[in-house]
Write a protein that holds these residues in place. Sequence first.
Motif, PDB file in Angstrom:
ATOM      1  N   LEU A  39      38.155  36.283  69.272  1.00 20.97           N
ATOM      2  CA  LEU A  39      37.595  36.396  67.930  1.00 20.97           C
ATOM      3  C   LEU A  39      38.621  36.939  66.952  1.00 20.97           C
ATOM      4  N   LEU A  40      39.398  37.939  67.364  1.00 20.43           N
ATOM      5  CA  LEU A  40      40.449  38.452  66.499  1.00 20.43           C
ATOM      6  C   LEU A  40      41.479  37.377  66.196  1.00 20.43           C
ATOM      7  N   ALA A  41      41.874  36.630  67.220  1.00 20.41           N
ATOM      8  CA  ALA A  41      42.948  35.652  67.071  1.00 20.41           C
ATOM      9  C   ALA A  41      42.592  34.516  66.117  1.00 20.41           C
ATOM     10  N   GLU A  42      41.309  34.338  65.824  1.00 16.26           N
ATOM     11  CA  GLU A  42      40.933  33.328  64.844  1.00 16.26           C
ATOM     12  C   GLU A  42      41.514  33.632  63.469  1.00 16.26           C
ATOM     13  N   ARG A  43      41.743  34.920  63.175  1.00 11.81           N
ATOM     14  CA  ARG A  43      42.230  35.287  61.843  1.00 11.81           C
ATOM     15  C   ARG A  43      43.438  36.214  61.837  1.00 11.81           C
ATOM     16  N   VAL A  44      43.729  36.871  62.953  1.00  7.04           N
ATOM     17  CA  VAL A  44      44.916  37.725  63.021  1.00  7.04           C
ATOM     18  C   VAL A  44      46.133  36.847  63.265  1.00  7.04           C
ATOM     19  N   PRO A  45      47.161  36.916  62.414  1.00 11.12           N
ATOM     20  CA  PRO A  45      48.331  36.056  62.585  1.00 11.12           C
ATOM     21  C   PRO A  45      49.146  36.418  63.823  1.00 11.12           C
ATOM     22  N   ALA A  46      50.099  35.576  64.146  1.00  8.19           N
ATOM     23  CA  ALA A  46      50.886  35.740  65.367  1.00  8.19           C
ATOM     24  C   ALA A  46      51.630  37.070  65.399  1.00  8.19           C
ATOM     25  N   HIS A  47      51.980  37.609  64.239  1.00 10.57           N
ATOM     26  CA  HIS A  47      52.674  38.890  64.179  1.00 10.57           C
ATOM     27  C   HIS A  47      51.843  39.901  63.393  1.00 10.57           C
ATOM     28  N   ALA A 112      46.683  54.063  56.968  1.00 11.09           N
ATOM     29  CA  ALA A 112      45.886  53.381  55.941  1.00 11.09           C
ATOM     30  C   ALA A 112      45.922  51.866  56.077  1.00 11.09           C
ATOM     31  N   GLY A 113      46.886  51.350  56.841  1.00 13.15           N
ATOM     32  CA  GLY A 113      46.973  49.899  56.973  1.00 13.15           C
ATOM     33  C   GLY A 113      47.739  49.291  55.806  1.00 13.15           C
ATOM     34  N   PRO A 114      47.344  48.121  55.309  1.00 11.51           N
ATOM     35  CA  PRO A 114      46.153  47.387  55.742  1.00 11.51           C
ATOM     36  C   PRO A 114      46.383  46.624  57.050  1.00 11.51           C
ATOM     37  N   PHE A 115      45.326  46.541  57.865  1.00 10.34           N
ATOM     38  CA  PHE A 115      45.385  45.863  59.154  1.00 10.34           C
ATOM     39  C   PHE A 115      44.815  44.455  59.043  1.00 10.34           C
ATOM     40  N   ASP A 116      45.286  43.601  59.965  1.00  9.76           N
ATOM     41  CA  ASP A 116      44.811  42.215  60.012  1.00  9.76           C
ATOM     42  C   ASP A 116      43.516  42.075  60.803  1.00  9.76           C
ATOM     43  N   GLY A 117      43.151  43.091  61.555  1.00  7.52           N
ATOM     44  CA  GLY A 117      41.934  43.072  62.351  1.00  7.52           C
ATOM     45  C   GLY A 117      41.729  44.415  63.012  1.00  7.52           C
ATOM     46  N   ALA A 118      40.532  44.631  63.582  1.00  7.69           N
ATOM     47  CA  ALA A 118      40.228  45.908  64.234  1.00  7.69           C
ATOM     48  C   ALA A 118      39.199  45.699  65.331  1.00  7.69           C
ATOM     49  N   THR A 119      39.241  46.600  66.310  1.00  7.45           N
ATOM     50  CA  THR A 119      38.206  46.644  67.342  1.00  7.45           C
ATOM     51  C   THR A 119      37.656  48.054  67.432  1.00  7.45           C
ATOM     52  N   GLY A 146      38.681  40.055  54.321  1.00  7.29           N
ATOM     53  CA  GLY A 146      38.412  38.967  55.240  1.00  7.29           C
ATOM     54  C   GLY A 146      38.844  39.211  56.667  1.00  7.29           C
ATOM     55  N   ALA A 147      39.480  40.362  56.940  1.00  6.51           N
ATOM     56  CA  ALA A 147      39.938  40.657  58.304  1.00  6.51           C
ATOM     57  C   ALA A 147      38.743  40.882  59.229  1.00  6.51           C
ATOM     58  N   PRO A 148      38.857  40.499  60.502  1.00  5.97           N
ATOM     59  CA  PRO A 148      37.733  40.656  61.432  1.00  5.97           C
ATOM     60  C   PRO A 148      37.659  42.046  62.055  1.00  5.97           C
ATOM     61  N   LEU A 149      36.447  42.500  62.273  1.00  2.24           N
ATOM     62  CA  LEU A 149      36.163  43.685  63.072  1.00  2.24           C
ATOM     63  C   LEU A 149      35.291  43.257  64.234  1.00  2.24           C
ATOM     64  N   VAL A 150      35.664  43.661  65.442  1.00  2.00           N
ATOM     65  CA  VAL A 150      34.860  43.382  66.634  1.00  2.00           C
ATOM     66  C   VAL A 150      34.355  44.710  67.172  1.00  2.00           C
ATOM     67  N   VAL A 151      33.036  44.826  67.330  1.00  2.24           N
ATOM     68  CA  VAL A 151      32.425  46.041  67.866  1.00  2.24           C
ATOM     69  C   VAL A 151      31.508  45.668  69.020  1.00  2.24           C
ATOM     70  N   ALA A 152      31.376  46.583  69.978  1.00  6.39           N
ATOM     71  CA  ALA A 152      30.421  46.411  71.070  1.00  6.39           C
ATOM     72  C   ALA A 152      30.064  47.800  71.589  1.00  6.39           C
ATOM     73  N   HIS A 153      28.776  48.013  71.843  1.00  6.29           N
ATOM     74  CA  HIS A 153      28.316  49.327  72.294  1.00  6.29           C
ATOM     75  C   HIS A 153      26.862  49.225  72.736  1.00  6.29           C
TER      76      HIS A 153
END
Length: 239
Positions: A39-47, A112-119, A146-153
């Motif tokens: 799911l992250l890789a759909e929007r997080v670039p290669a670097h 502070a980032g900005p980050f391309d994605g987070a979990t 538009g960066a993705p966040l993936v959560v699970a709990h």
Amino acid sequence: MIHPTASPFTDPAAVARYAEVPRRNVPGHDSLLTMSRILLAERVPAHGRVLVVGAGGGLELEDMALAHPGWRFDGVDPSQPMLDLAAQRMQIAGVSGDRVALHHGYVQSAPAGPFDGATCLLTFHFVPREERVPMAAEIRRRLKPGAPLVVAHLSVAAGAGPGGEGGAGERDLWLSRYAAFQVACGVAPEHAARARDKIAAELAVLTPQEDEAVLREAGFNDVQMFYMGFAFRGWVASA
């Protein structure tokens, strides 16, 4: 100050056996890690740069770092022993130290980032209800638009169970299934029962609807559930 309840991951024995625990507690844990990075890789670039909230132990860090050698990571966790374990895991896996920065503290201790994605995996259920939205908002502030966040709990319904009025509540039913899964994975029944009772008494386990509302109130949109494993659920959302 935004922080979860006191970390249960400070006991040396618990830290040492941590890697065994998620597979016994979380149905499909390894697949959850795989799905999360897909799911992250759909929007997080290669670097790209990824924020990992609750990074102690290093299981998701290792999984993502090996699958995406161009990604860089900032991991944050309130337990220093668990961060030490994550650093050790990265070293054993051969992940270069300049790709992973580990920060002791809570999410506000992260850059502070900005980050391309987070979990934020298997972490939010330790956070008191009133601190969920502020914590999620702190994550969102560090993400690019538009960066993705993936959560699970842990996240279980609170309605009546199949027995109807007078029957077991649905929450109790799902927590009992959580304990049964542990027993099926080799945990002693008395230990599983204690873990179930501890969750029911001490953790702020919300309903799926409440969890989704937390993400939206924190500023996330396009909230989609992608995973359910007995008492656990996971979502992907966009900053």
